[in-house]
Design a protein around this motif. Sequence first.
Motif, mmCIF file in Angstrom:
data_model
loop_
_atom_site.group_PDB
_atom_site.id
_atom_site.type_symbol
_atom_site.label_atom_id
_atom_site.label_comp_id
_atom_site.label_asym_id
_atom_site.label_seq_id
_atom_site.Cartn_x
_atom_site.Cartn_y
_atom_site.Cartn_z
ATOM 1 N N TRP A 83 0.833 -1.207 0.000
ATOM 2 C CA TRP A 83 0.000 0.000 0.000
ATOM 3 C C TRP A 83 0.869 1.258 0.000
ATOM 4 O O TRP A 83 0.623 2.187 -0.776
ATOM 5 C CB TRP A 83 -0.924 -0.012 1.220
ATOM 6 C CG TRP A 83 -1.554 1.312 1.518
ATOM 7 C CD1 TRP A 83 -2.625 1.859 0.895
ATOM 8 C CD2 TRP A 83 -1.134 2.243 2.518
ATOM 9 N NE1 TRP A 83 -2.904 3.086 1.450
ATOM 10 C CE2 TRP A 83 -2.003 3.353 2.448
ATOM 11 C CE3 TRP A 83 -0.117 2.257 3.462
ATOM 12 C CZ2 TRP A 83 -1.883 4.448 3.277
ATOM 13 C CZ3 TRP A 83 -0.005 3.340 4.290
ATOM 14 C CH2 TRP A 83 -0.869 4.425 4.200
ATOM 15 N N GLY A 142 1.499 4.351 -3.519
ATOM 16 C CA GLY A 142 0.955 5.693 -3.489
ATOM 17 C C GLY A 142 0.358 6.106 -2.165
ATOM 18 O O GLY A 142 0.147 7.287 -1.931
ATOM 19 N N ALA A 143 0.037 5.184 -1.308
ATOM 20 C CA ALA A 143 -0.466 5.451 0.035
ATOM 21 C C ALA A 143 -1.672 6.382 0.047
ATOM 22 O O ALA A 143 -1.764 7.304 0.841
ATOM 23 C CB ALA A 143 0.646 6.003 0.925
ATOM 24 N N SER A 144 -2.634 6.126 -0.839
ATOM 25 C CA SER A 144 -3.843 6.957 -0.817
ATOM 26 C C SER A 144 -4.873 6.323 0.128
ATOM 27 O O SER A 144 -4.720 6.413 1.333
ATOM 28 C CB SER A 144 -4.389 7.116 -2.228
ATOM 29 O OG SER A 144 -4.662 5.863 -2.804
ATOM 30 N N TYR A 145 -5.898 5.691 -0.412
ATOM 31 C CA TYR A 145 -6.914 5.041 0.418
ATOM 32 C C TYR A 145 -6.292 3.836 1.118
ATOM 33 O O TYR A 145 -5.670 2.988 0.487
ATOM 34 C CB TYR A 145 -8.095 4.603 -0.451
ATOM 35 C CG TYR A 145 -9.127 3.808 0.286
ATOM 36 C CD1 TYR A 145 -9.956 4.419 1.218
ATOM 37 C CD2 TYR A 145 -9.264 2.449 0.072
ATOM 38 C CE1 TYR A 145 -10.904 3.687 1.909
ATOM 39 C CE2 TYR A 145 -10.205 1.705 0.754
ATOM 40 C CZ TYR A 145 -11.026 2.336 1.672
ATOM 41 O OH TYR A 145 -11.959 1.603 2.362
#
Length: 69
Positions: free
Chosen positions: A21, A25-28
């Motif tokens: 994760w 990009g570590a978004s959601y």
Amino acid sequence: RDFASHLMVYLAVNALLVVVWAMSGASYFWPIWPIAGWGIGLAMHAFETYRKPISEEAIQPEMGKGSDL
């Protein structure tokens, strides 16, 4: 009892999911879903493992396992 190995696999796999994760990009925070779902199963396993004391009948066979080394 194999609860300790279940816990170790849970921690290792979920740590790997968090790394994937973070590297993507570590978004959601999508790893929460397998962490929560598997965590429920792990909690039930812990409850079944530790809710009752280990009987003397269960201890005796385990004590004999290492004697023929």
